[in-house]
Design a protein around this motif. Structure first.
Motif, PDB file in Angstrom:
ATOM      1  N   MET A   1      -8.552  14.175 -71.133  1.00 38.61           N
ATOM      2  CA  MET A   1      -8.115  14.943 -69.602  1.00 38.61           C
ATOM      3  C   MET A   1      -9.011  14.985 -68.538  1.00 38.61           C
ATOM      4  O   MET A   1     -10.051  15.796 -69.051  1.00 38.61           O
ATOM      5  CB  MET A   1      -7.543  15.705 -70.361  1.00 38.61           C
ATOM      6  N   LYS A   2      -9.109  15.230 -67.532  1.00 36.54           N
ATOM      7  CA  LYS A   2      -9.813  15.291 -66.418  1.00 36.54           C
ATOM      8  C   LYS A   2      -9.470  16.910 -66.730  1.00 36.54           C
ATOM      9  O   LYS A   2      -9.084  17.438 -66.358  1.00 36.54           O
ATOM     10  CB  LYS A   2      -9.080  15.342 -65.347  1.00 36.54           C
ATOM     11  N   PRO A   3     -11.500  17.740 -66.633  1.00 44.04           N
ATOM     12  CA  PRO A   3     -11.090  19.257 -66.173  1.00 44.04           C
ATOM     13  C   PRO A   3     -11.205  19.535 -65.151  1.00 44.04           C
ATOM     14  O   PRO A   3     -11.051  19.260 -64.407  1.00 44.04           O
ATOM     15  CB  PRO A   3     -13.195  19.423 -66.843  1.00 44.04           C
ATOM     16  N   ILE A   4     -10.622  20.466 -64.987  1.00 45.12           N
ATOM     17  CA  ILE A   4     -10.305  21.534 -64.317  1.00 45.12           C
ATOM     18  C   ILE A   4     -11.687  22.291 -63.481  1.00 45.12           C
ATOM     19  O   ILE A   4     -12.806  22.840 -63.964  1.00 45.12           O
ATOM     20  CB  ILE A   4      -9.255  23.259 -64.175  1.00 45.12           C
ATOM     21  N   LYS A   5     -11.969  22.474 -62.235  1.00 38.75           N
ATOM     22  CA  LYS A   5     -12.677  22.727 -60.958  1.00 38.75           C
ATOM     23  C   LYS A   5     -13.127  24.065 -60.858  1.00 38.75           C
ATOM     24  O   LYS A   5     -12.124  24.035 -60.162  1.00 38.75           O
ATOM     25  CB  LYS A   5     -13.130  21.421 -60.986  1.00 38.75           C
ATOM     26  N   ILE A   6     -13.390  24.940 -61.469  1.00 34.07           N
ATOM     27  CA  ILE A   6     -13.387  26.539 -60.791  1.00 34.07           C
ATOM     28  C   ILE A   6     -15.123  26.804 -60.592  1.00 34.07           C
ATOM     29  O   ILE A   6     -15.561  26.369 -60.689  1.00 34.07           O
ATOM     30  CB  ILE A   6     -13.338  27.707 -60.958  1.00 34.07           C
ATOM     31  N   ILE A   7     -14.614  27.006 -58.711  1.00 33.77           N
ATOM     32  CA  ILE A   7     -16.312  27.780 -57.944  1.00 33.77           C
ATOM     33  C   ILE A   7     -15.691  29.316 -58.055  1.00 33.77           C
ATOM     34  O   ILE A   7     -14.618  30.006 -57.699  1.00 33.77           O
ATOM     35  CB  ILE A   7     -16.523  27.136 -56.976  1.00 33.77           C
ATOM     36  N   ILE A   8     -16.021  29.954 -58.127  1.00 33.79           N
ATOM     37  CA  ILE A   8     -16.427  32.084 -58.306  1.00 33.79           C
ATOM     38  C   ILE A   8     -17.876  32.157 -57.343  1.00 33.79           C
ATOM     39  O   ILE A   8     -18.517  31.853 -57.221  1.00 33.79           O
ATOM     40  CB  ILE A   8     -16.555  32.682 -59.606  1.00 33.79           C
ATOM     41  N   PHE A   9     -17.513  33.291 -56.442  1.00 30.55           N
ATOM     42  CA  PHE A   9     -17.606  34.029 -55.370  1.00 30.55           C
ATOM     43  C   PHE A   9     -18.322  35.057 -56.157  1.00 30.55           C
ATOM     44  O   PHE A   9     -17.729  36.052 -55.396  1.00 30.55           O
ATOM     45  CB  PHE A   9     -17.271  33.923 -54.027  1.00 30.55           C
ATOM     46  N   PRO A  10     -18.620  35.692 -56.802  1.00 29.25           N
ATOM     47  CA  PRO A  10     -19.110  37.280 -57.157  1.00 29.25           C
ATOM     48  C   PRO A  10     -20.200  37.953 -56.154  1.00 29.25           C
ATOM     49  O   PRO A  10     -20.577  36.632 -55.736  1.00 29.25           O
ATOM     50  CB  PRO A  10     -19.558  37.420 -58.675  1.00 29.25           C
ATOM     51  N   GLY A  11     -20.172  38.841 -55.931  1.00 31.14           N
ATOM     52  CA  GLY A  11     -21.030  39.460 -55.162  1.00 31.14           C
ATOM     53  C   GLY A  11     -22.289  39.944 -56.010  1.00 31.14           C
ATOM     54  O   GLY A  11     -23.453  40.150 -55.114  1.00 31.14           O
ATOM     55  N   ASN A  12     -22.501  39.690 -57.621  1.00 34.36           N
ATOM     56  CA  ASN A  12     -23.529  39.637 -58.299  1.00 34.36           C
ATOM     57  C   ASN A  12     -23.176  39.182 -59.079  1.00 34.36           C
ATOM     58  O   ASN A  12     -22.204  38.830 -60.045  1.00 34.36           O
ATOM     59  CB  ASN A  12     -23.535  40.911 -58.413  1.00 34.36           C
ATOM     60  N   TYR A  13     -24.542  38.487 -60.102  1.00 31.19           N
ATOM     61  CA  TYR A  13     -24.094  37.695 -61.197  1.00 31.19           C
ATOM     62  C   TYR A  13     -25.748  38.108 -61.812  1.00 31.19           C
ATOM     63  O   TYR A  13     -26.838  38.132 -61.298  1.00 31.19           O
ATOM     64  CB  TYR A  13     -24.266  36.015 -61.107  1.00 31.19           C
ATOM     65  N   PRO A  14     -25.862  37.964 -62.855  1.00 32.18           N
ATOM     66  CA  PRO A  14     -27.078  38.237 -64.135  1.00 32.18           C
ATOM     67  C   PRO A  14     -27.870  37.486 -64.025  1.00 32.18           C
ATOM     68  O   PRO A  14     -27.492  36.671 -63.287  1.00 32.18           O
ATOM     69  CB  PRO A  14     -26.048  38.406 -65.384  1.00 32.18           C
TER      70      PRO A  14
END
Length: 118
Positions: A1-14
């Motif tokens: 199964m082909k993976p689902i690709k997600i892009i996240i645009f958070p204001g900040n990240y660790p």
């Protein structure tokens, strides 16, 4: 199964510390157990690498930013490096685009990406 690709645009990240950062990090840890590939496009903060891969399925890209107000980073749109990193996101097909906050410039970045890429 082909993976689902997600892009996240958070204001900040660790390594930046805060509730939003914790929420996004926990979301990524939880969803990573499934068949997903996640890219996080976030502002550059002190003591952070520009790019890193935390697992084989999670990639973090930090763009040049300026802390305008305490804990409020704006992208350095005027820097060619910002645009190079932003357009590097267009190289792969994305299935989901997520932004995590309103009233942060990253929300506009996510909107632009979704409008022109999906």
């Amino acid at each position: 199964m082909k993976p689902i690709k997600i892009i996240i645009f958070p204001g900040n990240y660790p390594p930046h510390i805060g509730g939003l950062e914790t929420h996004v990090e926990q979301f990524v840890k939880h969803i990573n157990k499934e068949e997903f590939e996640i890219t996080i496009f976030t502002p550059m903060v002190k003591n952070a690498k520009e790019t890193e891969t935390t697992t084989e399925k999670v990639k973090i890209i930090r763009y040049p930013s300026k802390e305008l107000i305490s804990h409020y980073y704006i992208p350095r749109f005027w820097k060619p490096k910002f645009w190079k990193l932003y357009f590097s996101l267009y190289k792969t097909k994305t299935d989901w685009v997520m932004t995590r906050t309103r009233f942060f410039p990253n929300t506009v970045l996510g909107l632009m990406y979704a409008k022109f890429r999906l």
